[in-house]
Write a protein that holds these residues in place. Sequence first.
Motif, PDB file in Angstrom:
ATOM      1  N   THR A   1     -36.853 -26.965 -12.015  1.00 64.52           N
ATOM      2  CA  THR A   1     -38.407 -27.261 -12.652  1.00 64.52           C
ATOM      3  C   THR A   1     -38.184 -27.079 -14.306  1.00 64.52           C
ATOM      4  O   THR A   1     -38.740 -27.925 -14.974  1.00 64.52           O
ATOM      5  CB  THR A   1     -39.093 -25.955 -12.200  1.00 64.52           C
ATOM      6  OG1 THR A   1     -38.916 -25.866 -10.628  1.00 64.52           O
ATOM      7  CG2 THR A   1     -40.470 -25.926 -12.598  1.00 64.52           C
ATOM      8  N   VAL A   2     -37.437 -26.206 -14.659  1.00 64.67           N
ATOM      9  CA  VAL A   2     -36.990 -26.018 -16.006  1.00 64.67           C
ATOM     10  C   VAL A   2     -36.679 -27.280 -16.851  1.00 64.67           C
ATOM     11  O   VAL A   2     -37.089 -27.836 -17.638  1.00 64.67           O
ATOM     12  CB  VAL A   2     -36.188 -24.869 -16.445  1.00 64.67           C
ATOM     13  CG1 VAL A   2     -35.789 -24.732 -17.931  1.00 64.67           C
ATOM     14  CG2 VAL A   2     -36.916 -23.638 -16.057  1.00 64.67           C
ATOM     15  N   VAL A   3     -35.575 -27.968 -16.197  1.00 70.68           N
ATOM     16  CA  VAL A   3     -34.895 -29.015 -16.689  1.00 70.68           C
ATOM     17  C   VAL A   3     -35.948 -30.320 -16.738  1.00 70.68           C
ATOM     18  O   VAL A   3     -36.165 -31.211 -17.755  1.00 70.68           O
ATOM     19  CB  VAL A   3     -33.687 -29.643 -15.804  1.00 70.68           C
ATOM     20  CG1 VAL A   3     -33.256 -30.985 -16.090  1.00 70.68           C
ATOM     21  CG2 VAL A   3     -32.676 -28.543 -16.308  1.00 70.68           C
ATOM     22  N   TYR A   4     -36.702 -30.538 -15.453  1.00 69.31           N
ATOM     23  CA  TYR A   4     -37.774 -31.437 -15.417  1.00 69.31           C
ATOM     24  C   TYR A   4     -38.737 -31.378 -16.584  1.00 69.31           C
ATOM     25  O   TYR A   4     -39.285 -32.452 -16.869  1.00 69.31           O
ATOM     26  CB  TYR A   4     -38.254 -31.573 -13.769  1.00 69.31           C
ATOM     27  CG  TYR A   4     -37.396 -32.296 -13.031  1.00 69.31           C
ATOM     28  CD1 TYR A   4     -36.236 -32.872 -13.069  1.00 69.31           C
ATOM     29  CD2 TYR A   4     -37.652 -31.861 -11.414  1.00 69.31           C
ATOM     30  CE1 TYR A   4     -35.588 -33.321 -12.245  1.00 69.31           C
ATOM     31  CE2 TYR A   4     -37.056 -32.626 -10.500  1.00 69.31           C
ATOM     32  CZ  TYR A   4     -35.844 -33.212 -10.963  1.00 69.31           C
ATOM     33  OH  TYR A   4     -34.894 -33.818 -10.025  1.00 69.31           O
ATOM     34  N   GLY A   5     -39.071 -30.028 -16.528  1.00 68.36           N
ATOM     35  CA  GLY A   5     -40.089 -29.871 -17.613  1.00 68.36           C
ATOM     36  C   GLY A   5     -39.514 -30.210 -19.169  1.00 68.36           C
ATOM     37  O   GLY A   5     -40.470 -30.998 -19.708  1.00 68.36           O
TER      38      GLY A   5
END
Length: 94
Positions: A66-70
Motif C-alpha cells: 500500500t505504501v509503495v503503490y501510494g
Amino acid sequence: MDLGFIQDYYIPVVLVACLIVGYCIKHITLLEKVSNQYIPTILAVLGAVLACVSAGLANTPIGLETVVYGAFTGLASTGLHQAFTKIINKSGGE
C-alpha cells in the motif's frame, strides 16, 4: 484497450489529490520558497500517507504494498502534470 490495470497499481483518488497539491505548490505565491526539485519527494510521501489513510478508511490491511503503490501514485501525478504541461504548451505554441 482495457485500462483496468491502472486501478491495480495506481490509486485514482490519491493521484488526483497529489496532482492538486503539486499544482498548488507550484502556483501559490506563498509557497514559492519550496524548490521545484522537492515537489516529487513531497508528492511521493503525500501519496504514501494518503494511500494508507484510504486503505484504513476502507478497512483493508495496510502493508508495504500500500505504501509503495501510494508513493508511485504520488510520483505519477508529477509525471501527469509534466505531460499535460507539454501537451498544452505544444498545442498553444502552434
